[in-house]
Motif scaffolding. Sequence first.
Motif, PDB file in Angstrom:
ATOM      1  N   LYS A   1       0.831  -1.193   0.000  1.00  0.00           N
ATOM      2  CA  LYS A   1       0.000   0.000   0.000  1.00  0.00           C
ATOM      3  C   LYS A   1       0.874   1.255   0.000  1.00  0.00           C
ATOM      4  CE  LYS A   1      -3.845   2.267   2.113  1.00  0.00           C
ATOM      5  NZ  LYS A   1      -5.064   2.138   2.880  1.00  0.00           N
TER       6      LYS A   1
ATOM      7  N   ARG B   1       3.180   6.070  -5.592  1.00  0.00           N
ATOM      8  CA  ARG B   1       2.932   6.182  -7.038  1.00  0.00           C
ATOM      9  C   ARG B   1       1.732   7.079  -7.308  1.00  0.00           C
ATOM     10  NH1 ARG B   1       2.690  -0.022  -8.398  1.00  0.00           N
ATOM     11  NH2 ARG B   1       1.964   0.675 -10.434  1.00  0.00           N
TER      12      ARG B   1
ATOM     13  N   PHE C   1     -16.046  11.860  -7.478  1.00  0.00           N
ATOM     14  CA  PHE C   1     -15.645  13.167  -7.990  1.00  0.00           C
ATOM     15  C   PHE C   1     -16.014  13.336  -9.450  1.00  0.00           C
ATOM     16  CE2 PHE C   1     -13.033  12.529  -4.310  1.00  0.00           C
ATOM     17  CZ  PHE C   1     -12.945  13.784  -3.751  1.00  0.00           C
TER      18      PHE C   1
ATOM     19  N   PRO D   1     -10.514  14.081   4.198  1.00  0.00           N
ATOM     20  CA  PRO D   1     -11.449  13.108   3.650  1.00  0.00           C
ATOM     21  C   PRO D   1     -11.480  11.817   4.468  1.00  0.00           C
ATOM     22  CG  PRO D   1     -10.213  14.134   1.889  1.00  0.00           C
ATOM     23  CD  PRO D   1      -9.594  14.603   3.169  1.00  0.00           C
TER      24      PRO D   1
ATOM     25  N   LEU E   1      -6.076   1.655  -2.383  1.00  0.00           N
ATOM     26  CA  LEU E   1      -5.497   2.866  -1.805  1.00  0.00           C
ATOM     27  C   LEU E   1      -6.303   3.355  -0.603  1.00  0.00           C
ATOM     28  CD1 LEU E   1      -4.342   5.010  -4.831  1.00  0.00           C
ATOM     29  CD2 LEU E   1      -2.991   4.449  -2.834  1.00  0.00           C
ATOM     30  N   ILE E   2      -7.631   3.199  -0.644  1.00  0.00           N
ATOM     31  CA  ILE E   2      -8.382   3.677   0.519  1.00  0.00           C
ATOM     32  C   ILE E   2      -9.256   2.611   1.172  1.00  0.00           C
ATOM     33  CG2 ILE E   2      -8.415   6.125  -0.077  1.00  0.00           C
ATOM     34  CD1 ILE E   2     -11.172   5.798  -1.156  1.00  0.00           C
TER      35      ILE E   2
ATOM     36  N   ARG F   1     -15.575   2.061  -5.253  1.00  0.00           N
ATOM     37  CA  ARG F   1     -14.614   2.392  -4.201  1.00  0.00           C
ATOM     38  C   ARG F   1     -15.334   2.994  -2.996  1.00  0.00           C
ATOM     39  NH1 ARG F   1      -9.451   5.983  -5.677  1.00  0.00           N
ATOM     40  NH2 ARG F   1     -10.988   7.630  -5.852  1.00  0.00           N
TER      41      ARG F   1
ATOM     42  N   GLU G   1       1.701  10.404  -9.562  1.00  0.00           N
ATOM     43  CA  GLU G   1       0.941  10.487 -10.805  1.00  0.00           C
ATOM     44  C   GLU G   1      -0.026  11.662 -10.789  1.00  0.00           C
ATOM     45  OE1 GLU G   1      -1.276   7.057 -12.404  1.00  0.00           O
ATOM     46  OE2 GLU G   1      -2.651   8.602 -13.079  1.00  0.00           O
TER      47      GLU G   1
ATOM     48  N   ALA H   1      -7.326  14.799  -2.854  1.00  0.00           N
ATOM     49  CA  ALA H   1      -8.782  14.763  -2.770  1.00  0.00           C
ATOM     50  C   ALA H   1      -9.283  13.514  -2.059  1.00  0.00           C
ATOM     51  CB  ALA H   1      -9.387  14.842  -4.174  1.00  0.00           C
ATOM     52  N   ILE H   2      -8.545  12.386  -2.194  1.00  0.00           N
ATOM     53  CA  ILE H   2      -9.006  11.205  -1.472  1.00  0.00           C
ATOM     54  C   ILE H   2      -8.318  11.088  -0.121  1.00  0.00           C
ATOM     55  CG2 ILE H   2      -9.686   9.928  -3.527  1.00  0.00           C
ATOM     56  CD1 ILE H   2      -7.171   8.289  -3.252  1.00  0.00           C
ATOM     57  N   GLY H   3      -7.536  12.088   0.256  1.00  0.00           N
ATOM     58  CA  GLY H   3      -7.115  12.169   1.651  1.00  0.00           C
ATOM     59  C   GLY H   3      -5.675  11.833   1.966  1.00  0.00           C
ATOM     60  N   PHE H   4      -4.771  11.827   0.978  1.00  0.00           N
ATOM     61  CA  PHE H   4      -3.372  11.592   1.319  1.00  0.00           C
ATOM     62  C   PHE H   4      -2.633  12.910   1.485  1.00  0.00           C
ATOM     63  CE2 PHE H   4      -4.448   7.591  -0.884  1.00  0.00           C
ATOM     64  CZ  PHE H   4      -4.305   6.780   0.219  1.00  0.00           C
TER      65      PHE H   4
ATOM     66  N   LEU I   1       3.979   5.194 -20.475  1.00  0.00           N
ATOM     67  CA  LEU I   1       3.326   4.434 -19.411  1.00  0.00           C
ATOM     68  C   LEU I   1       4.063   4.558 -18.093  1.00  0.00           C
ATOM     69  CD1 LEU I   1       2.247   1.189 -21.280  1.00  0.00           C
ATOM     70  CD2 LEU I   1       0.762   2.874 -20.208  1.00  0.00           C
TER      71      LEU I   1
ATOM     72  N   ALA J   1      -5.501  14.546  -7.152  1.00  0.00           N
ATOM     73  CA  ALA J   1      -6.434  13.471  -6.851  1.00  0.00           C
ATOM     74  C   ALA J   1      -6.043  12.789  -5.541  1.00  0.00           C
ATOM     75  CB  ALA J   1      -6.458  12.454  -7.993  1.00  0.00           C
TER      76      ALA J   1
ATOM     77  N   PHE K   1     -12.414  12.525 -12.082  1.00  0.00           N
ATOM     78  CA  PHE K   1     -12.202  11.384 -11.216  1.00  0.00           C
ATOM     79  C   PHE K   1     -10.885  11.451 -10.476  1.00  0.00           C
ATOM     80  CE2 PHE K   1     -14.776   9.480 -14.762  1.00  0.00           C
ATOM     81  CZ  PHE K   1     -15.959   9.749 -14.113  1.00  0.00           C
ATOM     82  N   SER K   2     -10.905  10.935  -9.258  1.00  0.00           N
ATOM     83  CA  SER K   2      -9.671  10.891  -8.475  1.00  0.00           C
ATOM     84  C   SER K   2      -9.064   9.506  -8.617  1.00  0.00           C
ATOM     85  CB  SER K   2      -9.979  11.212  -7.017  1.00  0.00           C
ATOM     86  OG  SER K   2     -10.899  10.275  -6.520  1.00  0.00           O
ATOM     87  N   LEU K   3      -8.962   9.039  -9.851  1.00  0.00           N
ATOM     88  CA  LEU K   3      -8.350   7.735 -10.092  1.00  0.00           C
ATOM     89  C   LEU K   3      -6.955   7.933 -10.655  1.00  0.00           C
ATOM     90  CD1 LEU K   3     -11.325   5.865 -11.797  1.00  0.00           C
ATOM     91  CD2 LEU K   3     -10.599   5.722  -9.426  1.00  0.00           C
ATOM     92  N   PHE K   4      -6.155   6.882 -10.549  1.00  0.00           N
ATOM     93  CA  PHE K   4      -4.775   6.957 -11.014  1.00  0.00           C
ATOM     94  C   PHE K   4      -4.623   6.043 -12.211  1.00  0.00           C
ATOM     95  CE2 PHE K   4      -5.123   7.939  -6.604  1.00  0.00           C
ATOM     96  CZ  PHE K   4      -4.516   9.185  -6.560  1.00  0.00           C
ATOM     97  N   GLU K   5      -4.257   6.660 -13.355  1.00  0.00           N
ATOM     98  CA  GLU K   5      -4.314   5.948 -14.627  1.00  0.00           C
ATOM     99  C   GLU K   5      -3.330   4.802 -14.737  1.00  0.00           C
ATOM    100  OE1 GLU K   5      -4.156   8.568 -17.954  1.00  0.00           O
ATOM    101  OE2 GLU K   5      -6.299   8.943 -17.669  1.00  0.00           O
ATOM    102  N   THR K   6      -2.173   4.928 -14.072  1.00  0.00           N
ATOM    103  CA  THR K   6      -1.155   3.891 -14.251  1.00  0.00           C
ATOM    104  C   THR K   6      -1.336   2.748 -13.255  1.00  0.00           C
ATOM    105  OG1 THR K   6       0.369   5.071 -12.815  1.00  0.00           O
ATOM    106  CG2 THR K   6       0.527   5.519 -15.154  1.00  0.00           C
ATOM    107  N   LEU K   7      -2.371   2.814 -12.429  1.00  0.00           N
ATOM    108  CA  LEU K   7      -2.636   1.712 -11.505  1.00  0.00           C
ATOM    109  C   LEU K   7      -3.854   0.927 -11.998  1.00  0.00           C
ATOM    110  CD1 LEU K   7      -2.298   3.527  -8.046  1.00  0.00           C
ATOM    111  CD2 LEU K   7      -0.520   2.466  -9.407  1.00  0.00           C
TER     112      LEU K   7
ATOM    113  N   LEU L   1       1.825   1.976  -3.440  1.00  0.00           N
ATOM    114  CA  LEU L   1       0.678   2.524  -4.182  1.00  0.00           C
ATOM    115  C   LEU L   1       0.504   4.002  -3.868  1.00  0.00           C
ATOM    116  CD1 LEU L   1      -2.167  -0.152  -3.915  1.00  0.00           C
ATOM    117  CD2 LEU L   1      -0.753   0.410  -5.889  1.00  0.00           C
TER     118      LEU L   1
END
Lengths: 303, 496
Positions: A160, A166, B85, B73, B102-103, B147, A170, A177-180, A291, A174, B88-94, A163
């Motif tokens: 984790k 990364r 959102f 959050p 992640l959460i 999620r 990236e 926004a999700i809290g990190f 990538l 974002a 989106f609060s997504l990560f493209e390379t994952l 993750l």
Amino acid sequence: MNAVDFILAGMLAAATPMLLAALGEMVVERSGVLNLGLEGMMALGAALGFITTYTYDSHALGFLVAAVGGAALALVFALIVLGFVANQVAAGLAIGILGTGLSSLFGKSFESLTISGLPKLALPLLSDIPVLGALFVQDVVVWLTLLLALAIWAVMNHSKLGLIIRAVGENPHAARAIGFRVLRVRCAAIAFGGALAGIAGAYASTVYTPLWADGMIAGRGWIALALVVFGTWATGRVVFGAFLFGALSLGELTTQAAGVNIPSQLLACVPYIVTILMLAVISSNRRRMRLNTIASLGQPFEK
Amino acid sequence: MTALLSLQGVSKRYGAVKANSGIDLVVDPGSIHAILGENGAGKSTLMKLIYGVESPDAGSILWKGQPVTLASPADARRLGIGMVFQHFSLFETLSVVQNIALIVPGRQADLARRIRALGAEFGLEVDPEAMVHALSVGERQRVEIIRCLLLEPELLILDEPTSVLPPQSVARLFDTLRALQARGMAILFISHKLEEIKELCDTATILRGGQVTGRVTPRDHSAKDLATLMIGRAMPPPLPATPQAQGEVRLELSGLDYINDDPFGVSLRDVSLRLHSGEIVGIAGISGNGQQELAALISGEVMRPGDAIRMMGRAVGGLDAAHRRRLGFAFVPEERLGRGAVPDMSLADNALLTAHSAGLVQRGFIRRGPERAYTAAIIAAYDVRTPGPEAEAAALSGGNLQKFIMGREMMLAPKLLLASQPTWGVDIGAATDIRQRLVAMRNEGAAILVISEELEELFQICDRLHVLHKGHLSPSLQTAATSVEQVGSYMIGAGA
């Protein structure tokens, strides 16, 4: 000892300073920060490591002080680029020059003194293999570095924590926004990278060539930076690149010793030229670069 | 019944801008509650306060009657608030499961199993091992919702969830949301689309300029009433859309192929279209289906020598953007900052970038007087709210900058105009104005290609439509003889 034995026996040790620094830088860049001060952090680690080991006759203590010194200089960098949101390229170059300067200052009265290196440990069975066996007789730091590479690979790809690093690299917005805590993650990564750069420098000055000479890091920090890109931020490729460079730099020495009639300056260029060529070939794969490239690399992040 | 969430007098300001002032909001358990407002009304700020991304300057937030402080959050998630959102609060390379890990605590193998189970239960199917960059926008939204659901929230916030979906997927999303409501979950649904709110929501709180301007039961009100509450005046009148006599072909794409070697990009396959003077043709489709690539090829940002692209009767594949502009082509790109305008240059200098041929340059030197006058004319004609031509482009709000860029290109009176998302982020009044001007340009004989995600807009102004899906362009559709559903089925690749 023939040339092949010489290269096999020495390439891992020759690669270790670059590899340690590159592994740390890889983590830093994965979090989205470009630390161009690597060379200076290695130089500072080399000076502090040598002074401590010389004074207290303890390699372990030398490595510890070098790690703390490298991390401390890295935290100054972190303060500038994360706290004051300064340009990472300019700040990194400045910190690099500062580190190199500090190493000259601290090392002044230790110029040309020598210490003893670390004993080599032979891996049982493996070191008995004909020809290749030479590869498996190395000092403890080399083995630990390889274990560290394995650990970093596992953490970056299967934990984790990896993750999170990364994700922050990236898309920091974002991630926030999700809290990190983006800045906290980046600060920790920078300190980790600085500590590894310090250890890398100390390995060069206390084990690989156990003496202090001003300017002894001699561009290894820059090579480590190139290795990270060359390895497209993937642990396995960074390790491979470091070994390649290590082998090439030893190959240059054996060619010289064999009395081949090529100007030594030209030979000394070969590892750099080959590394640059490899880099160009690997980066020419646009798909892989796209990538793997860290989307927010070098960009300041403000809440 | 205690309210699940209530806000009392919540305010938030950014610099001089009061994004939220004195907001009161009550969300009951198990209700679908709409937050309705235009772009810039303060909806997103309000959601950030509820989800703990930002902290309010004043006022209090109560969760089940207890005052709470949401510092992050993570605090909001612990209470049972989840958020999907808009961007989106997504990560493209994952991968999908990595994004979720992640959460959401748990081993990835277990998570993958739970993702499949939830997907089957609520119509949110997605492959847990897929990389996010390979997913469609609709699939990404499902990942975001899953999620949230895995954390078993009591309140789910969705920020403009339908703005990125084709009509069919909207119906599917609404089914999912109703199923969640039936399980007792409360939903905060943020939108500016009136019909959707009337269809889905039990109550609505309406925001305008950072303040609450109404609390209504949307089913009991007409869309017109809601719009009046939302924009503070009556809806602008519809456009006069009389088809014009068509003239010569101004833009012709014939069998255009484009192989994109960017793994995040789209390749175009055999794209053909004809655009005549005196008509507006729309390209519908969800963004990310080749719109950027198509715009780059037509504008000359990407050059492909050959006969596939013709403008004003000339093959232009090998001509750069400046050459094409000299033929009478103008272009409004989708990204306003960085493509449409240089962020840290003044509006005047930004105007000069494309309008230099309009007498603003003499013997290589910039004529500052005319440059200023020209810029001031754009600002006045297009109602750009800014201190003046010296203001930096980056200092303008998105909608205002869009008006400026549209104005700059339209003032050139081009023979052929390509406009990507012409009214994106612009308020309703100004958007109507821009659309009216596009129609007026068409009536004067210009050929206009509009790439837009807003189906409503395309149906309003276009004579014909094409739909772009995964790099394929649908056949030409006469707007007057086409239904939204038909276009929708092309948008998801089902054909008609």
